[in-house]
Design a protein around this motif. Structure first.
Motif, PDB file in Angstrom:
ATOM      1  N   LYS A 211       0.837  -1.207   0.000  1.00 54.38           N
ATOM      2  CA  LYS A 211       0.000   0.000   0.000  1.00 54.38           C
ATOM      3  C   LYS A 211       0.875   1.262   0.000  1.00 54.38           C
ATOM      4  O   LYS A 211       0.532   2.255  -0.649  1.00 54.38           O
ATOM      5  N   LEU A 212       1.984   1.199   0.737  1.00 51.23           N
ATOM      6  CA  LEU A 212       2.884   2.344   0.777  1.00 51.23           C
ATOM      7  C   LEU A 212       3.520   2.584  -0.591  1.00 51.23           C
ATOM      8  O   LEU A 212       3.604   3.729  -1.058  1.00 51.23           O
ATOM      9  N   VAL A 213       3.955   1.527  -1.242  1.00 52.03           N
ATOM     10  CA  VAL A 213       4.543   1.657  -2.577  1.00 52.03           C
ATOM     11  C   VAL A 213       3.533   2.247  -3.544  1.00 52.03           C
ATOM     12  O   VAL A 213       3.855   3.124  -4.352  1.00 52.03           O
ATOM     13  N   SER A 214       2.288   1.794  -3.452  1.00 49.29           N
ATOM     14  CA  SER A 214       1.246   2.315  -4.335  1.00 49.29           C
ATOM     15  C   SER A 214       1.025   3.808  -4.121  1.00 49.29           C
ATOM     16  O   SER A 214       0.688   4.541  -5.062  1.00 49.29           O
ATOM     17  N   LYS A 215       1.239   4.268  -2.902  1.00 47.18           N
ATOM     18  CA  LYS A 215       1.049   5.683  -2.579  1.00 47.18           C
ATOM     19  C   LYS A 215       2.036   6.559  -3.346  1.00 47.18           C
ATOM     20  O   LYS A 215       1.741   7.699  -3.695  1.00 47.18           O
TER      21      LYS A 215
END
Length: 358
Positions: free
Chosen positions: A339-343
Motif C-alpha cells: 500500500k505504501l509503494v502504491s502511494k
C-alpha cells in the motif's frame, strides 16, 4: 444586559470578524494565485486569453521575448548584468517517463486552486540569476537555501551560516506565490526551473527519523498526537502525550490513510509538491548525483563563479543509507508495504526510480 447576554454578543462579534477575515484572505489568495477573473469554470474569450497566458512551455533562461515588454520586463532588466543574454548549454535532465496519466495536468491552468497554491508556495524565485527552485523537504533543500542565501548577498559562504534551522527555513524567502498572475506566467516561461528528487521511500524514512526520532518540533508533535489518537489502542498516558514514541508501522499506516493533498510537506509526493506534470522543469536533479547536478545548475544560471555548492557530509554513504531504509521497511507487513509503494508509485515511475518489491 445579563452576563450571558454580553458573552453571546462578544462571541457573535468574534465569529463575525473571523468570518470576514477568512473571506478577505481567500479573496486575496485567489487574486494572487489565480489572477482576477481566472476561475476553474470561467468561460468566454477573455478567460481563454488568460488561460493561454498561463500555458508554460519548458523555457530556457534566455532573453525575454518582446511580447512580454512592460513593467515586468523592466523590473527584471534591473537584475544582474548580462543575465538576459545567458544561454543554457548544459544537457537537461527532465522527467524519465513523462506524465502519461490521462488525469495528469497539462499545464498550470489545468490545476485546481489548491494545487496551484501548493506549487507556487514551494517555488523560490531569484530574479538576479533568473531561476526558480522548487524546494522539496528532505532532498537537500537546506543546502540549496544556503546557496541561495549567498547569491542574495545575505552571507558569503554557504558552509558558514550559523543559524537556527527552523528560523532559517521560515525566513522571508521570495516565493512565486508573491507575484501577480502575469508575473508568475512570465517567470515560469522565461526562468530556469529546477527541482531535486530522491528515492521516494528513502525520503519517507529520512523524514520519519528526523522528525519523530531525532527531534520533535511543533508540527511533529501535532502529527504524533494525530497518529496516537488514531492508531494507539486504549487511553493515552502522560508520557505518550508529552514524549510520544511513534513506531514506524504507525507512521506508515498514517501516511497510507492520508490523502496526498493533506500530507505534511516532508513526505507529500513530489507530484503534489512541485506539480512537474504541469510545470515543465528544465532540470530534475537527483540526490545521488547532487554535487554534479548542482554544478550543472549553477553553471546554467551563470552563478558558478559566485558560490561553490557545499560538499556532502563525510559520513554519508549510499550503501549505509540503503541499508537503513531497508531496515525500517522490514518493520512493516507485506500488505502495508504494498500500500505504501502504491502511494508513491507515480513518483517512482515519472522520475525513473525502480519500484521496490518484496
Amino acid at each position: 444586559m445579563s452576563g450571558w447576554g454580553r458573552t453571546r454578543r462578544c462571541l457573535f462579534l468574534f465569529f463575525f470578524l473571523v468570518l470576514m477575515a477568512t473571506l478577505l484572505a481567500t479573496f486575496l489568495d485567489r487574486r494572487v494565485l489565480v489572477g482576477p477573473g481566472l476561475d476553474d469554470d470561467t468561460a468566454g474569450e477573455e478567460a481563454g486569453k488568460r488561460r493561454e497566458a498561463l500555458r508554460f512551455p519548458a523555457g530556457k533562461a534566455g532573453a525575454p521575448s518582446r511580447q512580454h515588454a512592460g513593467q515586468d520586463t523592466r523590473e527584471i532588466a534591473r537584475g544582474r548584468a548580462g543575465a538576459t543574454d545567458r544561454k543554457v548549454t548544459s544537457q537537461l535532465r527532465t522527467l524519465k517517463h513523462g506524465c502519461r496519466d490521462g488525469n495528469a495536468a497539462r499545464d498550470v491552468s489545468d490545476l485546481s486552486s489548491r494545487q496551484r497554491w501548493s506549487a507556487l508556495h514551494h517555488i523560490i524565485v531569484n530574479d538576479e540569476y533568473r531561476f526558480l527552485y522548487c524546494y522539496v523537504p528532505k532532498v537537500a533543500c537546506t543546502t540549496w537555501k544556503r546557496v541561495i542565501s549567498v547569491l542574495e548577498g545575505r552571507f558569503s559562504n554557504p558552509e558558514h551560516i550559523p543559524m537556527d534551522m527552523y528560523k532559517f527555513h521560515m525566513q522571508n524567502w521570495t516565493y512565486l506565490s508573491h507575484y501577480p498572475a502575469a508575473s508568475v506566467a512570465y517567470r515560469l516561461q522565461h526562468y530556469y526551473k529546477f527541482m531535486f528528487v530522491r528515492d521516494p521511500l528513502a525520503r519517507l524514512v529520512s523524514a520519519f527519523r528526523d522528525k519523530f526520532e531525532r527531534r520533535m518540533e511543533a508540527f511533529s508533535l501535532k502529527e504524533a498526537w494525530n497518529i496516537l489518537e488514531k492508531y494507539r489502542q486504549g487511553p493515552l498516558s502522560l508520557p505518550d502525550v508529552s514524549h510520544p514514541n511513534i513506531t514506524f508501522q504507525e507512521f506508515v499506516q498514517y501516511v497510507v490513510d492520508t490523502p496526498p493533498r493533506s500530507m505534511n510537506q516532508h513526505w507529500r509526493p513530489y507530484l503534489d509538491v512541485c506539480q512537474p506534470c504541469a510545470i515543465h522543469y528544465d532540470f530534475v536533479g537527483h540526490l545521488d548525483t547532487l554535487e554534479d547536478d548542482a554544478k550543472t545548475i549553477l553553471s546554467a544560471v551563470g552563478a558558478d563563479d559566485k558560490v561553490a555548492f557545499p560538499a556532502r557530509s563525510s559520513f554519508y554513504s549510499h550503501t549505509s543509507s540503503e541499508e537503513t531504509v531497508n531496515h525500517y521497511l522490514s518493520q512493516i507487513s507485506p500488505d502495508l508495504f504494498q500500500k505504501l509503494v502504491s502511494k508513491y508509485e507515480r513518483d517512482y515511475n515519472i522520475f525513473g526510480y525502480k519500484v521496490p518489491v518484496r
